[in-house]
Design an enzyme around this catalytic site. Structure first.
Site, PDB file in Angstrom:
ATOM      1  CG  ASP A 275     117.009 -51.125  60.151  1.00  0.00           C
ATOM      2  OD1 ASP A 275     117.290 -50.066  60.611  1.00  0.00           O
ATOM      3  OD2 ASP A 275     115.962 -51.651  59.804  1.00  0.00           O
TER       4      ASP A 275
ATOM      5  CG  ASP B 138     114.209 -46.615  61.323  1.00  0.00           C
ATOM      6  OD1 ASP B 138     115.029 -47.207  60.988  1.00  0.00           O
ATOM      7  OD2 ASP B 138     112.863 -46.961  61.287  1.00  0.00           O
TER       8      ASP B 138
ATOM      9  CG  HIS C 119     107.975 -46.749  59.988  1.00  0.00           C
ATOM     10  ND1 HIS C 119     108.600 -45.846  60.899  1.00  0.00           N
ATOM     11  CD2 HIS C 119     108.889 -47.648  59.729  1.00  0.00           C
ATOM     12  CE1 HIS C 119     109.775 -46.395  61.160  1.00  0.00           C
ATOM     13  NE2 HIS C 119     109.956 -47.307  60.333  1.00  0.00           N
TER      14      HIS C 119
ATOM     15  CG  HIS D 191     106.864 -49.046  63.249  1.00  0.00           C
ATOM     16  ND1 HIS D 191     106.610 -50.151  62.768  1.00  0.00           N
ATOM     17  CD2 HIS D 191     108.068 -48.736  62.945  1.00  0.00           C
ATOM     18  CE1 HIS D 191     107.672 -50.790  62.302  1.00  0.00           C
ATOM     19  NE2 HIS D 191     108.568 -49.872  62.387  1.00  0.00           N
TER      20      HIS D 191
ATOM     21  CD  GLU E  54     111.728 -49.620  56.843  1.00  0.00           C
ATOM     22  OE1 GLU E  54     112.775 -50.544  56.993  1.00  0.00           O
ATOM     23  OE2 GLU E  54     111.042 -49.330  57.858  1.00  0.00           O
TER      24      GLU E  54
ATOM     25  CD  GLU F 242     114.399 -47.300  57.785  1.00  0.00           C
ATOM     26  OE1 GLU F 242     113.471 -46.919  58.369  1.00  0.00           O
ATOM     27  OE2 GLU F 242     115.407 -48.228  58.409  1.00  0.00           O
TER      28      GLU F 242
END
Length: 416
Positions: free
Chosen positions: A188, A199, A268, A276, A301, A397
């Site tokens: 990640d 992300d 998020h 976030h 994710e 994700e």
């Protein structure tokens, strides 16, 4: 007749001047061009040479050199709900400015695709976790084409969480952990361009006995992406993900394990320089009626587990981040802590960082100062998140742009 000719000539001159102004500018200036232009100036004025000055670094693999500023789009998907009117679609929305933002996300996504492809081809059992994360991060920095970590590069530290550890593990300096053939590793990492963060994560294994676990989580993530859209309730996304994830099971060593959603881990929203962004996107039905909105950037994710499906903090902390709303009465007593805070501001701002990043820029003996900044509320720490020992966890994700008429899975690649 003469007035007509002069008018035509005037228009031609304007067109030529406009075409000159709009010539594309390379993302990276070639060092040879810079030397060539400076050589003519030497005849006019002789300057003293700075013996200590280092030559400018040339990033040969910079993504900017390859695409000349316009980056490939991600996968577009239609929304499940029909927007009501064209006026609603265009309301308070500057398309030209949005396109510039989307292009920055696309640049970061292309860097992410290439870095993860390189990692998947080169990660082998027996490598240390430090070797793996530095391999990925060096690729990202090289392709970003800048040494300024606030302009581009790593959006957050590379997580390489193993087995029952689901997230937030990256090795600190001196960590001797080695990747084994039977490990399940969540990779990640984030890439940012001017603070616009991609992300994106995947799970890497060598033993195909874990394939049912990976398939379950990948399908759950794709379901979350398909369900998400403007005006969609967060709980509805979680419900759809949960239904798909928990319809799967896996057999390991003769025992059947149901695959559970890790219910206290979420997707998020993402804001500029804020990983976030305020809204949490659940992976189980939780009753949250909050809706996604036009122009939001979201990370879908999902995490699956053969254990309890619930994580707690466990292990040595490596991830830190500057607080977005620090206490107004914070009192930094240590001079070393004040200097460390200045270093963090100059190099990371509000982007997450890890202890290895401090080592990389030359910081030493900073742990006491780092902990004091956490205690004062100026920094937040994010320790590893673990399910029960002996279980296995997986993650997939993607970053999704909620554009007015369609959503763009900007980080989508041929791999997942």
């Amino acid at each position: 007749m003469s007035e007509g000719n002069s008018a035509v000539e005037e228009i031609v001159e304007k067109v030529e001047s406009l075409s000159t102004e709009n010539e594309p500018v390379n993302d990276v200036i070639d060092a040879n061009d810079a030397n060539a232009s400076s050589s003519s100036d030497k005849k006019k004025k002789k300057k003293k040479r700075n013996k200590n000055k280092k030559p400018a670094q040339v990033f040969e693999n910079s993504i900017g050199n390859i695409y000349r500023g316009v980056y490939p789009e991600g996968e577009f998907q239609d929304y499940n709900l029909k927007r009501t009117t064209d006026e609603e679609i265009r309301a308070d929305f500057n398309l030209e400015e949005a396109e510039k933002t989307w292009n920055k996300f696309r640049k970061g996504a292309e860097i992410h695709r290439r870095a993860r492809k390189y990692a998947r081809e080169n990660m082998k059992p027996g490598m240390t976790m430090i070797e793996i994360v530095e391999m990925i991060e060096n690729q990202v920095r090289e392709m970003s084409g800048t040494n300024d970590s606030l302009k581009g590069g790593m959006g957050f530290p590379t997580g390489v969480s193993l087995n029952h550890c689901a997230a937030h593990y990256t090795p600190n300096t001196g960590d001797k952990t080695v990747l084994n053939y039977d490990d399940v590793m969540k990779v990640d990492f984030g890439v940012h361009v001017d603070g616009y963060i991609i992300d994106c994560a995947f799970t890497h294994t060598f033993n195909d006995k874990y394939d049912p676990l990976l398939k379950a989580v990948k399908e759950a993530t794709n379901t979350g992406i398909k369900t998400a859209g403007i005006d969609v309730r967060l709980t509805d996304i979680g419900e759809a993900v949960e239904e798909v994830m928990e319809s799967h099971e896996i057999e390991l060593d003769g025992k059947i394990y149901p695959i559970k959603c890790i219910r206290n881990l979420n997707g998020h929203t993402i804001l500029n320089r804020k990983i976030h962004g305020g809204k949490s996107i659940p992976i189980v039905k939780n009753g949250d009626p909050t809706k996604l909105e036009e122009n939001e950037t979201i990370a879908i994710e999902t995490f699956g587990s053969t254990g309890k499906g619930y994580v707690n903090h466990g292990g040595e902390c490596s991830h830190y981040m500057k607080s977005w709303e620090p206490p107004t009465n914070a009192n930094i007593r240590l001079d070393r802590a004040r200097k460390l805070m200045d270093t963090i501001d100059k190099n990371f701002g509000t982007l997450p960082f890890c202890r290895r990043y401090l080592d990389r820029i030359g910081e030493e003996k900073y742990l006491l100062a780092l902990n004091s900044l956490v205690k004062e509320g100026l920094l937040t720490e994010h320790p590893p998140l673990v399910d029960i020992k002996g279980c296995y966890t997986a993650q997939y994700e993607h970053t999704v742009l909620l554009q007015p008429t369609r959503k763009e899975v900007v980080s989508r690649g041929d791999d997942y």
